[in-house]
Write a protein that holds these residues in place. Structure first.
Motif, PDB file in Angstrom:
ATOM      1  N   ALA A  13       0.860  -1.321   0.116  1.00  0.00           N
ATOM      2  CA  ALA A  13      -0.150   0.031  -0.028  1.00  0.00           C
ATOM      3  C   ALA A  13       0.989   1.395  -0.251  1.00  0.00           C
ATOM      4  O   ALA A  13       0.584   2.223  -0.559  1.00  0.00           O
ATOM      5  N   GLU A  14       1.944   1.475   0.894  1.00  0.00           N
ATOM      6  CA  GLU A  14       2.860   2.296   0.797  1.00  0.00           C
ATOM      7  C   GLU A  14       3.545   2.494  -0.427  1.00  0.00           C
ATOM      8  O   GLU A  14       3.617   3.607  -1.024  1.00  0.00           O
ATOM      9  N   MET A  15       3.895   1.435  -1.241  1.00  0.00           N
ATOM     10  CA  MET A  15       4.464   1.804  -2.419  1.00  0.00           C
ATOM     11  C   MET A  15       3.632   2.133  -3.690  1.00  0.00           C
ATOM     12  O   MET A  15       4.011   2.964  -4.347  1.00  0.00           O
ATOM     13  N   ALA A  16       2.225   1.819  -3.485  1.00  0.00           N
ATOM     14  CA  ALA A  16       1.295   2.122  -4.306  1.00  0.00           C
ATOM     15  C   ALA A  16       1.107   3.747  -4.231  1.00  0.00           C
ATOM     16  O   ALA A  16       0.962   4.584  -5.126  1.00  0.00           O
ATOM     17  N   GLU A  17       1.197   4.157  -2.912  1.00  0.00           N
ATOM     18  CA  GLU A  17       0.880   5.483  -2.530  1.00  0.00           C
ATOM     19  C   GLU A  17       1.873   6.421  -3.120  1.00  0.00           C
ATOM     20  O   GLU A  17       1.926   7.641  -3.322  1.00  0.00           O
ATOM     21  N   ALA A  18       3.237   5.769  -2.961  1.00  0.00           N
ATOM     22  CA  ALA A  18       4.170   6.478  -3.471  1.00  0.00           C
ATOM     23  C   ALA A  18       4.460   6.571  -4.851  1.00  0.00           C
ATOM     24  O   ALA A  18       5.339   7.209  -5.464  1.00  0.00           O
ATOM     25  N   GLY A  19       3.693   5.981  -5.508  1.00  0.00           N
ATOM     26  CA  GLY A  19       3.612   6.081  -7.205  1.00  0.00           C
ATOM     27  C   GLY A  19       4.182   4.926  -7.874  1.00  0.00           C
ATOM     28  O   GLY A  19       4.682   5.198  -9.052  1.00  0.00           O
ATOM     29  N   ILE A  20       4.739   4.111  -7.095  1.00  0.00           N
ATOM     30  CA  ILE A  20       5.221   2.822  -7.795  1.00  0.00           C
ATOM     31  C   ILE A  20       4.099   1.903  -8.470  1.00  0.00           C
ATOM     32  O   ILE A  20       3.213   1.508  -7.816  1.00  0.00           O
ATOM     33  N   ASP A  21       4.426   1.644  -9.668  1.00  0.00           N
ATOM     34  CA  ASP A  21       3.590   0.924 -10.507  1.00  0.00           C
ATOM     35  C   ASP A  21       3.565  -0.587 -10.210  1.00  0.00           C
ATOM     36  O   ASP A  21       4.406  -1.189 -10.532  1.00  0.00           O
ATOM     37  N   LEU A  22       2.708  -1.254  -9.446  1.00  0.00           N
ATOM     38  CA  LEU A  22       2.601  -2.421  -9.011  1.00  0.00           C
ATOM     39  C   LEU A  22       1.903  -3.503 -10.240  1.00  0.00           C
ATOM     40  O   LEU A  22       2.006  -4.362  -9.738  1.00  0.00           O
ATOM     41  N   SER A  23       1.785  -2.727 -11.367  1.00  0.00           N
ATOM     42  CA  SER A  23       1.215  -3.823 -12.324  1.00  0.00           C
ATOM     43  C   SER A  23       2.461  -4.307 -13.159  1.00  0.00           C
ATOM     44  O   SER A  23       2.306  -4.902 -14.379  1.00  0.00           O
TER      45      SER A  23
END
Length: 107
Positions: A13-23
């Protein structure tokens, strides 16, 4: 995106909030710790034979008398994928008298 309420879910969740593309595929590093250098070296040798494409590094940990084996896996950082990979590394590290100590992403 919502993730389970545990440590892995929180990190994702923190990675996604930081703008890291998890896809997309990332280099995910899984950390294994050992009290004896010979045990860490045995795991590194095993991985060299069984997973020759995996990037594996061995180095002294920040804690005294602890050895760190970092295993880099190219994968899409999904919750289920990371939990499954951590479980595999935990089993393997246990075989060599070590333990899994989490994961991180090379961003």
């Amino acid at each position: 995106m919502t993730f389970p309420n545990d440590e892995t879910g929180q990190v994702l969740a923190e990675m996604a909030e930081a703008g890291i593309d998890l896809s997309v595929v990332h280099n995910i590093v899984f950390f294994q710790l050992f009290e004896e250098k010979a045990q860490a070296e045995a795991m590194v040798a095993h991985l060299a034979e069984t997973a020759p494409d995996m990037v594996v590094t061995l180095q002294p940990d920040q804690a005294p008398n602890v050895w760190d084996v970092d295993c880099t896996v190219k994968m899409t950082p999904s919750y289920d994928g990371i939990v499954a990979q951590e479980a595999e590394f935990e089993q393997l590290a246990t075989k060599f008298k070590g333990y899994n100590d989490g994961w991180g992403i090379e961003a």
